[in-house]
Scaffold this motif. Structure first.
Motif, mmCIF file in Angstrom:
data_model
loop_
_atom_site.group_PDB
_atom_site.id
_atom_site.type_symbol
_atom_site.label_atom_id
_atom_site.label_comp_id
_atom_site.label_asym_id
_atom_site.label_seq_id
_atom_site.Cartn_x
_atom_site.Cartn_y
_atom_site.Cartn_z
ATOM 1 N N GLU A 89 -19.308 5.073 84.787
ATOM 2 C CA GLU A 89 -19.367 5.316 86.236
ATOM 3 C C GLU A 89 -18.208 6.183 86.684
ATOM 4 O O GLU A 89 -17.066 5.962 86.259
ATOM 5 C CB GLU A 89 -19.274 3.991 86.985
ATOM 6 C CG GLU A 89 -20.612 3.318 87.158
ATOM 7 C CD GLU A 89 -20.476 2.007 87.907
ATOM 8 O OE1 GLU A 89 -19.696 1.957 88.888
ATOM 9 O OE2 GLU A 89 -21.138 1.051 87.493
ATOM 10 N N CYS A 90 -18.509 7.141 87.547
ATOM 11 C CA CYS A 90 -17.448 8.025 88.039
ATOM 12 C C CYS A 90 -17.599 8.222 89.535
ATOM 13 O O CYS A 90 -18.633 8.692 90.012
ATOM 14 C CB CYS A 90 -17.524 9.370 87.317
ATOM 15 S SG CYS A 90 -16.289 10.528 87.902
ATOM 16 N N ARG B 212 -21.180 11.206 83.095
ATOM 17 C CA ARG B 212 -22.622 10.926 83.119
ATOM 18 C C ARG B 212 -23.200 10.927 81.701
ATOM 19 O O ARG B 212 -23.961 10.037 81.347
ATOM 20 C CB ARG B 212 -23.348 11.956 83.996
ATOM 21 C CG ARG B 212 -23.115 11.722 85.481
ATOM 22 C CD ARG B 212 -23.739 12.827 86.295
ATOM 23 N NE ARG B 212 -25.196 12.777 86.228
ATOM 24 C CZ ARG B 212 -25.967 12.244 87.166
ATOM 25 N NH1 ARG B 212 -25.435 11.746 88.248
ATOM 26 N NH2 ARG B 212 -27.271 12.246 87.028
ATOM 27 N N PHE C 231 -14.386 2.753 84.003
ATOM 28 C CA PHE C 231 -14.905 3.618 85.084
ATOM 29 C C PHE C 231 -13.810 4.607 85.481
ATOM 30 O O PHE C 231 -12.640 4.439 85.091
ATOM 31 C CB PHE C 231 -15.357 2.785 86.297
ATOM 32 C CG PHE C 231 -14.239 2.075 86.997
ATOM 33 C CD1 PHE C 231 -13.579 2.641 88.077
ATOM 34 C CD2 PHE C 231 -13.822 0.813 86.576
ATOM 35 C CE1 PHE C 231 -12.534 1.991 88.710
ATOM 36 C CE2 PHE C 231 -12.777 0.151 87.200
ATOM 37 C CZ PHE C 231 -12.139 0.735 88.271
ATOM 38 N N SER D 201 -22.449 7.708 80.192
ATOM 39 C CA SER D 201 -22.802 6.540 81.018
ATOM 40 C C SER D 201 -21.582 5.744 81.478
ATOM 41 O O SER D 201 -21.571 4.513 81.460
ATOM 42 C CB SER D 201 -23.741 5.595 80.259
ATOM 43 O OG SER D 201 -24.838 6.301 79.789
ATOM 44 N N GLU E 163 -20.811 8.098 93.620
ATOM 45 C CA GLU E 163 -20.007 7.172 94.428
ATOM 46 C C GLU E 163 -18.941 7.954 95.184
ATOM 47 O O GLU E 163 -18.016 8.507 94.601
ATOM 48 C CB GLU E 163 -19.360 6.133 93.512
ATOM 49 C CG GLU E 163 -18.550 5.099 94.257
ATOM 50 C CD GLU E 163 -17.582 4.368 93.326
ATOM 51 O OE1 GLU E 163 -18.051 3.742 92.354
ATOM 52 O OE2 GLU E 163 -16.366 4.456 93.565
#
Ligand code: PEP
Ligand code: MG
Length: 551
Positions: free
Chosen positions: A503-504, A498, A453, A501, A527
């Motif tokens: 998460e950022c 994105r 991530f 895939s 987030e």
């Protein structure tokens, strides 16, 4: 924080012409809002002047006992091990044993060491396997008691009273981390920039802060009455009655909180957006949960080093990380490995002086090149804490693929080491990295293959992209997290993450800029991680966006 910024601006502008003794203006304010209080003028001359009478030692120990009781009581709510610890803490035997050593002339800290040794020896003599196995718990309790001895505002901040405005020419994060920030109503400094770590700590507690006052800060004397209007970057020294009344009225109105939004928010397109909190201590984690954070996006672990005289041991770190995980109530918590260096110097490490510390052996560079032992100890402690809940590990200041690969290798070695000793930890602990160097932005398409991530650290990313020192007040007007150069880097990182895939999130201060919420949502940020005091504000901005989009 003022609920109605327009009213605040109007009022504050008109106040500058009233008959106050003096109005000190700066080009920089950070955590917004208003504080009214008397000045506590910080001076390093206090160092070593701490009195160590028997009475002091007793009161330090008793206040540590109270704080520890409160902490363990919270933890014991869903945990039987902590219930047993609570029962032991409440037993008069512990208190009497420690106090006996104090009455014998020992300091509070020495008395705790001696009492632990005595109780440990007694337990070892008992012919009962169960009681002997409780020694780890007893050590755990004594560690907590010792840690909480430092919580009292003794030493450097002797004489500080609740509600004071802390005034200093220069203030270091290591100094600020020695006090309970909830005691303060505001902070005023001569030096410092808008994104220095002092500013970040103040923002976490919604503490109004005015920095970069320069020599004007010397005008403030101990116990002077102050109004700190951080939104206007002004400090009123010995204000007249009328000004004071107007500000008191403003403060009263600003204390009403918006409704608390507890959950993450669904956007009209069905995607979920979370608002996490940025923290640096266990108290922050508790406050974040009370404020309805969806998790912790960054726990700045270097503050554990800044506030102590020696490197925290694996066991000490484990206990703190475990408690933080338990306090998070099943919500995810991201620990950033120690980011030492830059403006966060740790004297006991005796690192060489650097002319340019923000470009030097900072964070993961220091760990990999000078002190891999520090990284290994921390990774083992974090892995052990992962057995208690959803925990992620994040690496700061990565600027090459090699660095991330080296960290991953060390991480896997730590896992093997624990496994071979039969120590439990979660099977999958995500290992991610901060995107805060231009190199990590340019290499994002490669990093998606090796990092679980990302979190964008716009505080550093801005200083490195714009070549503007985040802590230097002289270049503060050039330091803009909203500059097009920074935003295009942010957009690229979110987009590539994105597509792959991965998460950022974002834990730099840009995520807490209410005027940027919509723009970041449109870029696809899912987030946000913001100072504890900003969690609800950003949640409300996201809800506003959602409502507008539906209309
Ligand atoms: C950042 O650089 O944006 C960040 C969150 O880390 P720190 O402010 O602790 O350097
Ligand atoms: Mg950073």
């Amino acid at each position: 924080m003022a609920k109605n910024p327009k009213m605040q601006t109007r009022l504050s502008n008109s106040l500058t012409v009233s008959q106050n003794k003096m109005i000190l203006s700066s080009s920089s304010s950070v955590a917004k809002g208003i504080a009214i209080g008397k000045a506590f003028v910080f001076s390093r001359e206090h160092i070593g002047s701490e009195t160590k009478t028997e009475e002091d030692a007793l009161s330090m120990f008793r206040s540590s006992l109270l704080n520890s009781h409160k902490e363990i009581e919270d933890l014991a709510k869903n945990n039987s091990i902590m219930e047993a610890q609570l029962a032991f803490l409440e037993d008069d035997y512990l208190k009497d044993t420690v106090e006996e050593f104090i009455l014998d002339g020992k300091t509070a800290s020495e008395a705790l060491d001696l009492a632990l040794k005595k109780i440990e020896e007694e337990l070892l003599e008992i012919d009962d396997e169960y009681l002997r196995s409780r020694i780890q718990d007893v050590k755990d309790i004594f560690f907590r008691l010792k840690k909480n001895l430092g919580d009292s505002s003794q030493g450097l901040f002797q004489g500080l009273e609740k509600g004071d405005v802390l005034v200093a020419r220069t203030l270091f994060p290591s100094e600020l981390s020695q006090i309970d920030l909830t005691l303060l109503s505001g902070i005023v400094t001569g030096d410092g920039g808008a994104s220095s770590h002092i500013s970040i700590m103040a923002a976490g507690y919604s503490l109004p802060l005015v920095v970069a006052l320069g020599d004007k800060v010397n005008e403030i004397k101990p116990k002077d009455k102050l109004i700190v209007d951080a939104s206007m970057a002004k400090v009123y020294l010995s204000p007249d009655v009328e000004t004071l009344r107007e500000y008191e009225c403003l403060l009263k109105h600003s204390s009403c909180q918006d409704d608390i939004i507890e959950d993450s928010i669904n956007l009209p397109n069905g995607e979920k957006v979370s608002v996490f909190a940025n923290v640096a201590s266990l108290d922050d984690v508790r406050q974040a949960m009370r404020n309805g954070a969806d998790g912790i996006g960054i726990f700045r672990t270097e503050f554990l080093y800044l506030s102590s005289m020696q490197a925290p041991t694996e066991q000490e770190q484990f206990q703190i990380y475990r408690d933080a995980v338990l306090f998070s109530n099943g919500k995810p918590i991201t620990f950033r490995t120690c980011d030492i260096g830059g403006d966060k110097q740790v004297p006991f490490l005796e690192l060489k002086h650097e002319d340019n510390p923000f470009l030097g052996l900072r964070a993961i560079r220091m760990c990999l090149r000078l002190r891999p032992d520090i990284l290994r100890t921390q990774l083992r402690a974090l892995l052990r804490a992962s057995a208690y809940g959803e925990l992620r590990i994040m690496i700061p200041m990565i600027s090459s693929l090699d660095e991330m690969v080296s960290v991953k290798n060390i991480f896997n070695e730590c896992r093997e080491e624990l496994r071979s000793k039969g120590v439990s930890f979660a099977e999958h602990v995500p290992l991610g990295m901060m995107i805060e160097t231009p190199a990590s932005v340019f290499l994002i398409s490669e990093f998606v293959k090796i990092s679980d991530f990302f979190s964008i650290g716009t505080n550093d990313l801005t200083q490195y992209i714009l070549a503007v020192d985040r802590a230097n007040p002289d270049v503060a007007p050039l330091y803009k997290q909203t500059s097009e150069a920074v935003l295009s880097a942010v957009k690229m990182v979110i987009g590539v993450s994105r597509q792959n895939s991965v998460e950022c999130g974002m834990c730099g201060e840009l995520a807490a800029d209410e005027s940027m919420t919509e723009k970041l949502l449109r870029m696809g940020l899912g987030e946000f991680s913001v100072p504890v005091g900003m969690v609800q504000k950003i949640k409300h901005r996201i809800v506003d966006f959602t409502v507008n989009e539906k209309e």
